[in-house]
Design an enzyme around this catalytic site. Structure first.
Site, PDB file in Angstrom:
ATOM      1  CD  GLU A 139      -2.440   1.501   2.378  1.00 51.54           C
ATOM      2  OE1 GLU A 139      -2.263   2.734   2.442  1.00 51.54           O
ATOM      3  OE2 GLU A 139      -2.848   0.793   3.317  1.00 51.54           O
ATOM      4  CB  CYS A 154      -3.462   5.363   3.577  1.00 49.49           C
ATOM      5  SG  CYS A 154      -2.666   4.525   4.926  1.00 49.49           S
TER       6      CYS A 154
END
Lengths: 530, 530
Positions: free
Chosen positions: A257, A294
């Site tokens: 990620e 994120c």
């Protein structure tokens, strides 16, 4: 004070590393007192050997044992939460309440318990039984997994307690956790509970190992090592791409990620209909945890017009009045300043702060930048620079065509949001733009900001490259996240007593759970009819 | 005779390629009369543009339309089977009966019809609905897929009619088929039926395009192109690894079926119990299609002893007495000779033929080689050279420890077989060895040779690297094979009328099919309860 040992093969062992580090108190910038090793290859080598030996044992552990470990671990974290949260607060400056205690801790516990439940039940492994051909298949553990945790969630994404850890263990794999050097004491306190929980569950001691830190080269060597089955990583694009290259070369899966701007399109009808509500939602989302999520909305697309001018003014006002916390680390601070400077140098206008330049501030105050769509289209690469922290970029398009063009230049992202009026006036524009946004994001939202990543089986915390390394997998969302750490295994005419329990005629009861299995094309919890 | 056109954007268009090729009659080695283009970038570029335009349209096609295309295509292939099979026979030398007409054609039709059924029903996409959080997810089409077909199944793995093609289309993606240059006329005849079926189904014309051949560099450029979403390939390890490197660098999935030795362990009790039966099964499997199957048993592990000597003699006798057909191409013949020579040069003993050296024969007769486990362990890399064709290597171990060591050096394979006695005398050895074999193969078999790859939902025609590029996916086995060509897509608070049909409250009926969906953790074909 002596250097803390690493956790190898079930024992806290002195690291062979000559190099050490200390985390900073993120609020003050001063070094904390605990000293941790920066492991060299010999520590990692020992961890890989132990993990490779543990893998076949863990593969034979019962689902109930895996579940017992995860739920016991959750209970023990809960029982020791005060100390763990105090350490996380000191190391990250994230507030104890509500963030660490009321949000991140419960999230972590829920995730571990969902992992326990999924491991015990077994539907995650997609068992398929074809009685006519006597072929049976399911997803089975891959082997040792290196989990590399990020700086921004010391509990819920910690390499030794977070989503990747939970998924890898629940799928039956040993984990070598590589903590984040910003919060080693948090990680150590978690690991102590993991060790105790392993013993309660009777799992191999090397099922969970911990290394606090290592050089990038050592990490790449670990990824290339044949004893390692796969790597999971949450962090920067630069580090993620280096890990991906090493894993690709070695022919093994890497679940990464890496980065995301999380584009938000706010259509004009929505802005006219509920300007204050959207401004509040945007500011809340963009500044949550000082922008260090994120899924922080880093890039907002707007159509030029009076309502957009009003909206920018409203965001300016909110950015100026909202408090911001200390950043997670000096590295985050310098990265943020560098990114803001890059955007401004390329021509982005700094709407706020008026002065001084935000990249001269430590840390920068909440920063709002704007560009036109023409500017974006002249240099889409630079204007997709991620500014991780409390800065956000607005792109103002002259018309719908420009919006569509901007969308066509977007890189892969974790999320994409579309705000529209409730009256239908934005619908034709939605219908035109949504398909292009859909293809570029893992999760599409309507009238909602991206920062809440629910622990839902329908969650996709993943997306097209380069937000991750593969568009088919999610880092959050049990049971799907478990399948990342599995291989598809088929049994062809294998004798009944040699089949894994999940693929035998009788559907085993694990605890009070039974897997859903596809038997001759029908999904059922039943046994194979005799 | 003029050069055949390529199929671009729904039209048969003259290729811009100055270079052309002809296939050989594989039985005689003489060139066939038809001339085909070796496409340059301009053809591929046009195909990519058309595919990228078709992708969003195909995404919006109904499941029933996709199913209609696939089933119509199957019907039309069936109606035109004689001509297609005649072309395939001439180009590959595979016999019309039973191989092409009675085995490969029905397999191809069944696969297309299974794909139709899976597309229509929709369970392949793993729909998940979380009503509490109002988040919904499923697997959705990825975009244009380049399918590169192999030489050895002109119908069932053909880039325009085989398993990868079927899966990519069934999942809703446009396909650019790159045929194999050994059988272009077969591919063309298939493509003509695909074009007609597209029209019947009302799908975008560029949903299926065909390029007969291109240089490796052009292929790598196509893989790197941002308009392409993923690549599927069946063929040699060398070509597969080059494609993988290009896809990895571009951050896109590559589904590769590259090579496999398909190790077979025959334990001594089984050999004593039923030597002739196993010898027949082995010879049948090893020599089927003159050894030109991906799952051909290329490496057999045996324990030294009288029963193994007898078995080797039995195989020698069968290899010498069994006919073998022409190989698929001159390239296959030279590759096979090269591999046999590599094995022999490294020390493998040629049991049969006694003379001349098989690598001096065109084509080689059925070839059996043996080595000791010590030899294998001294150079496991060389002794895992794939000899694609009618050659097989036996490894003779002195004891169980050596067998275990050999297993520990095996690369990833598609399949692994274990033969044991029915009386239980091999069971302790099975229990010791099977776990190690299990981890190195995609499909584990008992008392059965690997060459039958059933069209079963439980099939895994995949396996650990380097047999493929990712251990979690299969090239055969619907519906799982469809998921390779999908991305996970989540919808968070998206308004009800904007959801894809499969994720709406009401489970849509496609034809007479309803998808199984996970609704709040329960698998059901029901609607969301209102």
């Amino acid at each position: 004070m002596s250097t803390h040992p690493v956790l190898l093969a079930g024992r806290w062992q002195p690291s062979t590393a000559p190099e050490t580090f200390r985390a900073d108190n993120a609020a003050t910038g001063e070094s904390l007192s605990e000293t941790y090793p920066t492991s060299q290859w010999s520590d990692v080598d020992a961890a890989l050997t132990a993990a490779a030996e543990a893998a076949p044992l863990l593969r034979q552990a019962s689902p109930s044992q895996l579940a017992k470990f995860l739920s016991t671990y959750a209970d023990r974290i809960q029982a020791n939460a005060d100390a763990i949260i105090a350490a996380a607060n000191a190391e990250t400056a994230l507030p104890i309440t509500p963030r660490l205690k009321d949000i991140e801790l419960p999230r972590t516990l829920t995730q571990l318990r969902q992992g326990a439940s999924a491991a015990e039940e077994g539907t995650w492994s997609l068992p398929v039984i074809d009685t006519k051909n006597n072929i049976r298949s399911h997803h089975a553990p891959l082997g040792p997994i290196l989990v590399i945790g990020p700086n921004n969630f010391p509990l819920a994404f910690n390499a030794i307690s977070g989503g990747d850890f939970t998924a890898a263990i629940a799928a039956g794999n040993p984990v070598i956790a590589k903590g984040h050097p910003n919060h080693p004491s948090t990680t150590r306190l978690l690991a102590e509970q993991a060790v105790a929980a392993l013993e309660v569950a009777g799992l191999p001691k090397a099922a969970v190992q911990l290394i606090y830190h290592m050089s990038p080269d050592t990490g790449l060597r670990a990824v290339a090592d044949p004893r390692l089955a796969a790597v999971a990583f949450t962090g920067s694009r630069k580090a993620g791409l280096a890990l991906k290259a090493a894993a690709d070369k070695a022919g093994k899966p890497a679940y990464l990620e890496m980065s995301s701007l999380n584009p938000v399109l706010i259509l004009p009808g929505a802005l006219r209909e509920r300007p204050d509500k959207i401004a509040d939602e945007f500011a809340d989302s963009a500044l949550a945890a000082t922008g260090q999520f994120c899924t922080n909305p880093g890039l907002t697309l707007l159509l030029a017009g009076k309502e957009t001018d009003t909206f920018i003014a409203a965001i300016k006002q909110r950015f100026e009045s909202r408090k911001f916390g200390p950043l997670l680390s000096k590295a985050v601070c310098s990265g943020l300043k560098e990114s803001i400077r890059t955007l401004a140098s390329a021509g982005a206008k700094v709407v706020t702060p008026a002065h001084p330049e935000p990249w001269s501030m430590n840390p920068p105050v909440n920063t709002l930048l704007t560009i036109t769509a023409s500017q974006f289209l002249d240099d889409p690469h630079t204007f997709q620079t991620e500014a991780f922290g409390n800065a956000s970029l607005f792109v103002i398009a002259d018309n719908a065509d420009q919006l569509a063009q901007v969308l066509s230049h977007l890189e892969g992202n974790l999320t994409g949001c579309l705000y529209t009026s409730t009256t239908g006036e934005d619908d034709s524009l939605y219908n035109r733009l949504a398909p292009a946004l859909r293809r570029r994001v893992g999760r599409l939202l309507n009238d909602k900001m991206p920062t809440g990543v629910a622990l839902s089986p329908a969650m996709n915390h993943g997306g097209p490259y380069p937000s991750t390394g593969h568009p088919g997998f999610t880092a959050v969302g049990i049971p799907a996240s478990l399948r990342r750490f599995s291989g598809l295994e088929s049994y062809d005419a294998v004798r009944a007593n040699r089949l894994p329990p999940t693929l035998q005629n009788k559907n085993p009861i694990n605890g009070d759970k039974k897997a859903w299995r596809s038997i001759d094309g029908r999904l059922t919890q039943d046994d194979v009819a005799s």
